[in-house]
Design a protein around this motif. Structure first.
Motif, PDB file in Angstrom:
ATOM      1  N   LYS A  31       0.810  -1.221   0.000  1.00 33.91           N
ATOM      2  CA  LYS A  31       0.000   0.000   0.000  1.00 33.91           C
ATOM      3  C   LYS A  31       0.840   1.266   0.000  1.00 33.91           C
ATOM      4  N   ASP A  32       1.982   1.231   0.678  1.00 29.69           N
ATOM      5  CA  ASP A  32       2.741   2.456   0.887  1.00 29.69           C
ATOM      6  C   ASP A  32       4.178   2.113   1.248  1.00 29.69           C
ATOM      7  N   LYS A  33       4.941   3.135   1.592  1.00 32.09           N
ATOM      8  CA  LYS A  33       6.308   2.968   2.095  1.00 32.09           C
ATOM      9  C   LYS A  33       6.448   3.608   3.475  1.00 32.09           C
ATOM     10  N   ASP A  34       5.377   3.602   4.232  1.00 30.57           N
ATOM     11  CA  ASP A  34       5.382   4.239   5.547  1.00 30.57           C
ATOM     12  C   ASP A  34       6.364   3.560   6.495  1.00 30.57           C
ATOM     13  N   ASN A  35       6.896   4.363   7.424  1.00 32.64           N
ATOM     14  CA  ASN A  35       7.760   3.871   8.512  1.00 32.64           C
ATOM     15  C   ASN A  35       8.981   3.126   7.994  1.00 32.64           C
ATOM     16  N   ASN A  70       9.794  -1.380   2.089  1.00 33.63           N
ATOM     17  CA  ASN A  70       9.949  -1.450   3.538  1.00 33.63           C
ATOM     18  C   ASN A  70      10.339  -2.876   3.946  1.00 33.63           C
ATOM     19  N   PRO A  71      11.509  -3.061   4.565  1.00 28.08           N
ATOM     20  CA  PRO A  71      11.943  -4.411   4.940  1.00 28.08           C
ATOM     21  C   PRO A  71      10.999  -5.088   5.941  1.00 28.08           C
ATOM     22  N   GLN A  72      10.265  -4.288   6.718  1.00 26.76           N
ATOM     23  CA  GLN A  72       9.292  -4.883   7.637  1.00 26.76           C
ATOM     24  C   GLN A  72       8.144  -5.533   6.871  1.00 26.76           C
ATOM     25  N   TYR A  73       7.766  -4.913   5.750  1.00 24.03           N
ATOM     26  CA  TYR A  73       6.719  -5.493   4.914  1.00 24.03           C
ATOM     27  C   TYR A  73       7.208  -6.808   4.301  1.00 24.03           C
ATOM     28  N   LEU A  74       8.442  -6.814   3.830  1.00 25.90           N
ATOM     29  CA  LEU A  74       9.003  -8.032   3.243  1.00 25.90           C
ATOM     30  C   LEU A  74       9.070  -9.149   4.277  1.00 25.90           C
ATOM     31  N   GLN A  75       9.464  -8.785   5.475  1.00 24.49           N
ATOM     32  CA  GLN A  75       9.556  -9.798   6.531  1.00 24.49           C
ATOM     33  C   GLN A  75       8.179 -10.343   6.877  1.00 24.49           C
ATOM     34  N   ALA A  76       7.180  -9.473   6.869  1.00 31.13           N
ATOM     35  CA  ALA A  76       5.819  -9.918   7.181  1.00 31.13           C
ATOM     36  C   ALA A  76       5.334 -10.929   6.148  1.00 31.13           C
ATOM     37  N   VAL A  77       5.654 -10.696   4.871  1.00 32.93           N
ATOM     38  CA  VAL A  77       5.271 -11.635   3.813  1.00 32.93           C
ATOM     39  C   VAL A  77       6.028 -12.943   3.975  1.00 32.93           C
ATOM     40  N   ALA A  78       7.314 -12.853   4.277  1.00 32.27           N
ATOM     41  CA  ALA A  78       8.112 -14.059   4.479  1.00 32.27           C
ATOM     42  C   ALA A  78       7.600 -14.859   5.681  1.00 32.27           C
ATOM     43  N   ASN A  86      11.819 -11.332  -5.939  1.00 34.33           N
ATOM     44  CA  ASN A  86      12.420 -10.059  -6.330  1.00 34.33           C
ATOM     45  C   ASN A  86      11.566  -8.875  -5.883  1.00 34.33           C
ATOM     46  N   PRO A  87      12.038  -8.101  -4.923  1.00 33.78           N
ATOM     47  CA  PRO A  87      11.307  -6.882  -4.564  1.00 33.78           C
ATOM     48  C   PRO A  87      11.518  -5.814  -5.617  1.00 33.78           C
ATOM     49  N   SER A  88      10.577  -4.889  -5.729  1.00 27.94           N
ATOM     50  CA  SER A  88      10.698  -3.739  -6.624  1.00 27.94           C
ATOM     51  C   SER A  88      10.311  -2.484  -5.861  1.00 27.94           C
ATOM     52  N   LYS A  89      11.283  -1.595  -5.707  1.00 30.03           N
ATOM     53  CA  LYS A  89      10.983  -0.339  -5.007  1.00 30.03           C
ATOM     54  C   LYS A  89      10.181   0.605  -5.887  1.00 30.03           C
ATOM     55  N   CYS A 112      -0.443  -4.175   5.329  1.00 26.82           N
ATOM     56  CA  CYS A 112       0.425  -3.455   4.391  1.00 26.82           C
ATOM     57  C   CYS A 112       0.204  -3.866   2.944  1.00 26.82           C
ATOM     58  N   VAL A 113      -0.586  -4.913   2.705  1.00 26.09           N
ATOM     59  CA  VAL A 113      -0.784  -5.456   1.354  1.00 26.09           C
ATOM     60  C   VAL A 113      -2.096  -4.947   0.778  1.00 26.09           C
TER      61      VAL A 113
END
Length: 548
Positions: A31-35, A70-78, A86-89, A112-113
């Motif tokens: 949704k965003d890049k917050d925090n 946001n690495p926290q978002y990636l970790q939440a998905v993992a 592959n993430p895309s900023k 966040c999704v």
């Protein structure tokens, strides 16, 4: 250049996103890049010094697109159990792999999704890709062009563009980084035409964005052939259009499938190229139809800002990279509509069509206009009976895939000559110098560009207007002996950087102690260096080309 809206980008990508449950690869849209722990005030945390220097040269700032996912978002998905791919900023999402439908349910439930897009494989539908590659992969040894002159079999394809004039002026791509995004580079690690590149350390590295294919030297020879049109260096046999540039090979296209995830792979690959500080990004790929028909691109998508790869390409250009893309090989099916492949529709991408050695349009070269009425392709280069290398020798191949790197190499030399020109300025001049610039159309674009003319039009002081003339270097380019002079002021702090932006040497220069500085500069190996001088009057950055 038109500014891209992050909010509009989100909605454009989100229109593709649908939650479906099935095993395979998925695109997860955030949704965003917050925090985020990253900040535009500290770009060194996610961009190389060379990438920052490229932007500084063109007056491009850092913005929200540059902030990593946001690495926290990636970790939440993992943590939901998915394998991160592959993430895309730029698109603010990540591709993932899972065979468990409950994992997708869990990802969809994350705050966040915004959506999850299903990207299945179906190996039955490969017809379009086969048409794209058909003319490019057939060896035609009996049609090999006679060897003559320094460029060997590549003579016509560079002289047609008058790119040899740039070489004669000392610009062969030294110090420039070219990123090639393709479907595999089998043979590029062994072919003798690349020996010089490997021996001089100008093959900077490789990166695969395909799950299950960690090496780029697998699947296809297509990327090897494209690379050869630029990087080959065997005088009197085959010399490419940028024989002294540095290259990074990036694998984004899966030769076994035609899957929408490949567009996302490409965006991640382009982001990687940007972070390295690549000057030129060339791609001989294009997408229209996919194995799963629900992801096919209708004509309305060819407006330059709807398909994921076109959105990513526009952002890539806005970062200061010159991006070139093949128009496509669907011209023979032309019935008055657009036959381009995504992202050849992107407005600020230099889209390349194909001509033969006499300048006639190749029958297969895709045509525009785009859905919103813009002329595409932009310009043309030799893509019929083009001389290229394969894993087992040389051959004449045909396709806009080969026209694109042929011209990308000359663009690289032009970028070397004018590092402070913006992408828009370079592309405008290239179009202006086309042989059909006075009457462009959607079959030829602006025609075949004359790079000698482009060089002359751009041949102005390379320094930004506010820069001060503090020191002088001569001769430049130099064959090893460099002289320096202090032009104004009593003292300057001089710093020498290599083309990757690494600091090599610092010196307090007062004009009288020139011998020490000259002695150091004379030890430099062949390559491109940047000399930064700071005095009370201001600062200056000079490019020094050493050709020993």
């Amino acid at each position: 250049m038109r500014k891209l809206s992050f909010l509009l980008l989100f909605f454009a990508v989100a229109t593709f996103a649908e939650a479906q449950v099935a095993p395979n690869v998925y695109w997860v849209q955030f949704k965003d890049k917050d925090n985020s722990p990253y900040s535009i005030d500290n770009p060194e945390a996610f961009l190389s010094q060379r990438a920052l220097q490229r932007r500084a040269n063109q007056g491009i700032g850092i913005d929200e697109y540059d902030i990593p996912v946001n690495p926290q978002y990636l970790q939440a998905v993992a943590d939901c159990g998915a394998e991160l791919l592959n993430p895309s900023k730029w698109l603010n999402g990540v591709s993932v792999y899972t065979t468990n439908s409950s994992v997708i349910d869990a990802i969809n439930a994350l705050d966040c999704v915004s959506a999850v897009r299903f990207c299945p494989n179906d190996p039955e539908a490969q017809a379009w890709k086969e048409r794209w590659m058909a003319n490019e992969t057939k060896l035609a040894e009996s049609q090999q062009r006679a060897m003559y002159g320094y460029y060997g079999g590549g003579q016509t394809q560079i002289t047609q563009l008058r790119g040899d004039v740039l070489h004669d002026n000392g610009f062969q791509g030294e110090g420039m980084i070219v990123a090639i995004l393709d479907g595999g580079f089998r043979g590029a690690d062994t072919h003798p035409c690349f020996d010089n590149m490997r021996e001089e350390g100008r093959l900077l590295g490789t990166r695969s964005f395909l799950r299950g294919h960690p090496s780029v030297y697998t699947q296809s020879t297509h990327g090897c052939s494209c690379l050869s049109t630029m990087a080959a260096y065997v005088p009197n046999t085959f010399v490419g259009t940028a024989p002294k540039a540095s290259y990074f090979l990036i694998h984004t296209e899966d030769g076994d499938y035609e899957n929408i995830i490949e567009e996302y792979n490409w965006v991640s690959g382009a982001e990687f190229a940007d972070s390295l500080g690549a000057d030129v990004c060339t791609t001989s790929l294009g997408y229209i139809d996919f194995d799963m028909s629900q992801w096919d691109h209708p004509q309305s998508h060819f407006d330059g800002h709807t398909a994921p790869m076109s959105i990513g390409a526009e952002i890539a250009v806005s970062r200061g990279m010159v991006c070139l893309n093949a128009a496509g090989n669907e011209g023979s099916s032309w019935g008055g509509g657009c036959t381009l492949g995504i992202p050849a529709d992107a407005e600020h991408v230099l889209t390349i069509g194909a001509v033969d050695g006499n300048g006639n349009r190749a029958y297969f070269s895709s045509v525009g206009p785009t859905y919103d009425g813009r002329i595409k392709p932009d310009v043309m280069a030799m893509g019929e009976d083009t001389y290229v290398a394969s894993s087992s020798g040389y051959y004449n191949g045909s396709g806009t895939s080969f026209a694109t790197p042929v011209i990308a190499g000359v663009v690289t030399c032009l970028r070397q000559a004018f590092p402070y020109a913006t992408v828009q300025e370079l592309c405008d001049v290239i179009r202006q110098c086309g042989n059909r610039a006075n009457n462009p159309n959607s079959q030829y674009g602006y025609g075949i560009p004359d790079f000698s003319q482009a060089f002359d039009l751009l041949h102005v002081d390379e320094l930004p207007a506010e820069a001060k003339e503090i020191v002088d270097l001569y001769p430049n380019p130099s064959q090893g002996e460099v002289h320096v002079a202090l032009k104004e002021g009593a003292k300057a702090e001089v710093t020498v950087y290599d083309f990757m932006g690494r600091r090599l040497y610092g010196y307090s220069f007062n004009g009288l102690n020139h011998t020490t500085l000259e002695n150091y500069l004379n030890t430099l190996d062949s390559g491109v260096y940047f000399i930064n001088a700071v005095s009370e009057q201001g600062s200056q950055t000079l490019k020094l080309v050493v050709t020993k």
